[in-house]
Design an enzyme around this catalytic site. Structure first.
Site, PDB file in Angstrom:
ATOM      1  N   HIS A   1       0.847  -1.191   0.000  1.00 49.25           N
ATOM      2  CA  HIS A   1       0.000   0.000   0.000  1.00 49.25           C
ATOM      3  C   HIS A   1       0.885   1.243   0.000  1.00 49.25           C
ATOM      4  O   HIS A   1       1.764   1.386   0.838  1.00 49.25           O
ATOM      5  CB  HIS A   1      -0.917   0.007   1.226  1.00 49.25           C
ATOM      6  CG  HIS A   1      -2.061  -0.952   1.090  1.00 49.25           C
ATOM      7  ND1 HIS A   1      -1.931  -2.170   0.483  1.00 49.25           N
ATOM      8  CD2 HIS A   1      -3.349  -0.856   1.472  1.00 49.25           C
ATOM      9  CE1 HIS A   1      -3.100  -2.793   0.512  1.00 49.25           C
ATOM     10  NE2 HIS A   1      -3.976  -2.022   1.102  1.00 49.25           N
TER      11      HIS A   1
ATOM     12  N   LYS B   1     -13.611   4.962   6.018  1.00 47.59           N
ATOM     13  CA  LYS B   1     -14.000   5.907   4.968  1.00 47.59           C
ATOM     14  C   LYS B   1     -15.508   5.868   4.736  1.00 47.59           C
ATOM     15  O   LYS B   1     -16.144   6.889   4.446  1.00 47.59           O
ATOM     16  CB  LYS B   1     -13.261   5.576   3.672  1.00 47.59           C
ATOM     17  CG  LYS B   1     -13.580   6.511   2.500  1.00 47.59           C
ATOM     18  CD  LYS B   1     -12.675   6.208   1.314  1.00 47.59           C
ATOM     19  CE  LYS B   1     -13.023   7.132   0.146  1.00 47.59           C
ATOM     20  NZ  LYS B   1     -14.232   6.736  -0.559  1.00 47.59           N
TER      21      LYS B   1
END
Length: 918
Positions: A146, A580
């Site tokens: 990531h 999120k």
């Protein structure tokens, strides 16, 4: 460039003040040497300007912003590089001092595992129960690609050299009582740092990302892993427990080269190349271990016998490895252990050649897997133990064996990940070609029934050459690549196939059917060489976690797959996307609730649960202190086995320095051991749990409502892109994966969690890390639950850890700086969004302090609070430069590579100053 004070948060005991002063002195020294570098490399004028800007920021922030807005692009780049380099030097110095502080704490109070062992002993847990729990211990940090590490490895390597130099000086001072400073070597390193481009010219490929990961994994295998496992052995020995020889309490995983979800660059060929790379470095690490033993085990058979088993093994080796004849055999003729280890060394070299050629292992000359290497070293240990070498057998040879068990020949087990819809697309094509059913039109129950029946049978869905479009063909080829990798590298090279965006049992069953096609699972025969792992990422799926797992384990054919995997079902929890989606309070509570539900479902089906925590580096992506996070899990959810991701800048922060690497690995293993042994049953009455749950339900619901009101605001997309540098993340070239999900629209929904957190963090709004928490706490207090919240903070580790993380995130939030981004970059019509952010921030700070009883954030951590304040004085110039450059970047018609470079340099500097990117 004169530095200022800074401190780590880990100093303990009476020497904390002195340790803090030494840290500040080292940072100041490096800052002065950096100033010398600036003058030497760029001229005295740059150093003068840096000092002028620093003074102006402290005296008149507005004047500083105005001055920095007027500098040319070249000067802006140099200024940004100067401040960014300072942060890199300050960070590595803090890491070095943190490692020393932890060593002092270890000497004074014992290591993490020793202290965990003491708590287990104090609890009076029977030895048998401890032994059973220890045998199940299986901790696996999983390195991912990531893209949140902004610093290049070339930079990190030089910073490691700076830390090594400072540590060498400190060691000499401790030994002699005087410190001999060698500024020449440090000046050389800082010059080289300045002359190294901190920006990547090209986007890394997955193999580049893998090379970065194995850099850390190989170093872990060369020292920290063995030390941690020695500590575990000693801690368990103090409890009267010995781990079985087959135990693997610590291993490593990787997603790099296996994570296909949204990354078109990860192909079956890339997977093969990454595994070859891992094994090249893994074999190097194994050779280092063997070379150490060759140097040490000079035991002569004229003085001590060896076991018949070792003698027979050595004879077989000499027959299979004629190249050992001659000089080696003459040199070691009376030293059987050295001769045996030279044979092991030769087999490792042949294994490297075999893997590169892709052929089957030649018996006696090459290793098929790490188990064969382990068996050879175990013969050495058993013989030593039986013939006068018990100390060496239980010392360095045992450490080598434990390291081989942990790291294998390839350093890490590769996970494969793919999006759920990719598997359905393959099956829809096939069932359409067969003309049996309109797969695409089936609802989830229909697909579950069809796939459960398909999995129970053995009919092949495809022949030797499946006729599929490119995308589905690539998905199907992945399963074939896994089977080929297991044959080439060993069965444990890939163990888990993770299904992203799992929303129902059919999503996992679809992957299982394709695995059956590749020969990876065979339910009727009770065979499965991989496990299927649902990844629960959104708030809706987390809320339905228990029923989803219950439905999946109720499918007889799938239950046979789980039985073939030792009755262990792995489930991955996605922290980033849930945060999120729902906001941090709702997401964290949803994950906590999901773990309880999964615990119950697994128990009903007689299955052991292995949770895989997909935590990011920042609080807004599920990050935070690992030890506390593990111990804050619901009771009974950790039954020895746990996986957790290590991402981006977290990897370099934890594992660049060997001392910190040891501490970070040990605290993770210690927490897992303690949770497994001591947190089996509830520790508070059911009525109290119900009261706390009710309060958290109120907090989560109100927080979710406030967060979604912000996220769903029609102006938020425009506000986000206007007030943050999120659009620049791709240009940083810090990862191979695109920032948006495939087929995502232009809004924020398809934006991945990393750029979402990145943008908010760079502009110091840090919305994902705290927004909605104030609304939630206020709602609970308005409902008369204020006393309950304070009780939760005092007595519930989950809630206390949650609020501690809030404090850190709020401390990094600076709405004065954020306002400058808003007023300089966004049209006035969008400013009301900032008013909403500011109001919620103020409310969150007030509500957190009301619960903790502190007068200010980080009241209990004054050294950390001072560090952050000092860092702000160096961050402000970078923010002013970034705002000015963003404004120019957006208003000038033509592209300007120099301006973009200056902007990206500010991004790097701010990331280093805040200690995180995304």
């Amino acid at each position: 460039m004169v530095g200022a004070d800074g401190a780590g948060a880990d100093e303990v005991g009476a020497d904390a003040g002195r340790a803090d002063a030494l840290l500040r002195a080292d940072i100041r020294r490096l800052g002065e040497l950096l100033g010398d570098t600036l003058a030497r490399q760029e001229g005295r004028g740059l150093l003068t300007l840096v000092e002028e800007v620093r003074a102006l920021v402290r005296a008149d922030d507005e004047a500083a912003a105005h001055k920095l807005a007027g500098v040319d692009v070249g000067t802006a780049t140099l200024l940004a590089r100067a401040f960014a380099t300072y942060f890199h030097l300050a960070n590595i110095t803090e890491q070095a001092h943190r490692a020393r502080a932890l060593r002092r704490a270890r000497a004074a109070r014992g290591g993490w595992l020793e202290r965990a062992g003491s708590r287990i002993a104090a609890a009076g847990v029977p030895t048998g129960a401890v032994a059973e729990a220890a045998a199940r211990l299986a901790v696996r940090p999983v390195f991912t690609a990531h893209p949140t590490e902004a610093a290049r490895r070339s930079i990190l390597t030089k910073l490691r050299a700076v830390a090594d130099h400072l540590d060498a000086e400190a060691a000499e001072a401790a030994l002699t009582g005087t410190a001999r400073r060698d500024d020449g070597r440090l000046a050389e390193l800082i010059d080289l740092l300045w002359l190294t481009d901190e920006l990547r010219v090209h986007r890394p490929e997955p193999t580049d990302e893998a090379r970065n990961a194995v850099y850390y994994l190989r170093d872990l295998a060369r020292g920290p892993v063995g030390l941690v496992l020695e500590d575990l052995h000693a801690a368990l020995g103090g409890l009267g427990v010995a781990l079985p020889a087959t135990a693997r309490p610590l291993t490593f995983g990787s997603w790099i080269g296996g994570d296909r979800d949204g990354n078109p660059y990860v192909t079956p060929e890339v997977t093969r190349d990454v595994l070859l790379l891992q094994h090249e470095y893994g074999l190097q690490a194994a050779e280092d271990l063997v070379d150490d033993l060759v140097g040490a085990l000079s035991v002569s058979d004229r003085l001590r016998e060896v076991t018949p088993a070792l003698r027979a093994s050595l004879d077989a080796d000499l027959a299979a490895l004629p190249e050992i004849e001659g000089r080696l055999r003459r040199n070691y003729d009376s030293e059987p252990y050295r001769l045996k280890l030279r044979a092991v060394r030769a087999k490792l070299a042949h294994t490297r050649d075999r893997l590169a050629a892709g052929r089957a292992p030649a018996p006696g000359r090459e290793y098929a897997d790490a188990a064969a290497l382990y068996a050879d070293l175990a013969l050495v240990r058993e013989s030593l133990a039986a013939h006068g070498g018990r100390l060496a057998a239980d010392g360095r040879v045992a450490t080598a064996l434990r390291t081989v068990a942990a790291c294998g020949l390839g350093l890490a087990t590769l996970d494969i990940r793919e999006h759920a819809e990719a598997h359905h697309a393959v099956l829809a094509h096939r069932y359409a070609a067969l003309g049996e059913v309109d797969y695409a039109a089936l609802d989830r129950p229909g697909r579950t029934a069809l796939l459960g029946a398909e999995l129970a049978g053995r009919r092949p869905l495809w022949g030797a050459d499946p006729d599929l479009p490119a995308g589905p063909a690539r998905t199907l080829a992945t399963f074939t690549a896994v089977r080929q990798a297991q044959r080439r590298f060993g069965a444990d090279v890939v163990e888990s196939y993770i299904v992203s965006m799992t929303r129902g049992a059919d999503d996992v069953l679809a992957a299982a059917v394709l695995a059956r096609e590749a020969g990876l699972v065979d339910p009727p025969a009770g065979r499965a060489s991989i496990g299927l792992v649902p990844l629960l990422e959104s708030s809706a799926e987390l809320a339905a976690a228990g029923p989803l797992l219950d439905e999946l384990l109720s499918v007889p054919a799938y239950r046979r797959v789980v039985a073939a995997r030792g009755d262990v079902q792995e489930v991955m929890l996605g922290y980033s996307d849930s945060n999120k989606d729902a906001g941090i309070a709702s997401a964290q509570w949803g994950i906590h609730r999901a773990q309880r539900a999964l615990r119950g479902a697994a128990a009903r089906h007689g299955v052991r649960l292995r949770l895989f925590h997909g935590r990011g580096g920042t609080i807004g992506r599920g990050g935070g202190p690992t030890h506390e996070a593990i111990l804050a899990q619901p009771y009974g959810t950790l039954d020895g086995a746990i996986k957790l991701t290590e991402q981006g800048e977290v990897i370099s922060d934890k594992y660049t320095l060997p001392g910190l690497a040891r501490e970070n690995l040990e605290l993770t293993v210690a927490a897992a051991l303690e949770a497994t042994v001591l947190h089996r049953e509830p520790t508070v009455p059911a009525a109290q749990v119900a009261r706390w749950d009710g309060a958290m339900d109120v907090v989560a619901a109100a927080s979710f409502e406030a967060y979604r009101a912000l996220v769903d605001h029609p102006d938020l997309p425009a506000y986000f892109w206007a007030t943050t540098p999120a659009s620049l993340l791709g240009a940083l070239n810090i990862g191979s994966r695109p920032a948006r999900r495939p087929d995502a629209g232009a809004g924020l929904g398809g934006l991945r969690a990393i750029p979402w957190v990145f943008g908010w963090t760079q502009s110091r709004q840090v919305v994902p890390g705290w927004f909605g928490v104030g609304a939630g706490l206020a709602a609970a207090r308005a409902a008369g639950l204020g006393p309950v919240l304070r009780e939760m903070y005092a007595d519930w580790r989950f809630f206390r850890t949650f609020l501690s993380n809030m404090e850190m995130t709020l401390a990094k939030t600076d709405l004065t700086i954020a306002r400058r981004y808003v007023e300089s970059l966004a049209p006035p019509s969008l400013w009301p969004v900032f008013d909403t952010v500011r109001a919620e921030c103020e409310r969150t700070v007030a509500e957190v302090l009301a619960v903790t009883g502190q007068a200010a954030l980080l009241d209990g951590q004054p050294a950390l609070r001072r560090t952050l304040a000092v860092r702000d004085s160096y961050l402000e110039p970078l923010h002013h430069l970034q705002v000015a450059l963003l404004s120019q970047h957006r208003t000038v018609d033509r592209a300007d590579d120099a301006r973009e470079r200056a902007l990206l340099t500010t991004v790097n500097g701010i990331a280093a100053g805040l200690r995180n990117t995304g």
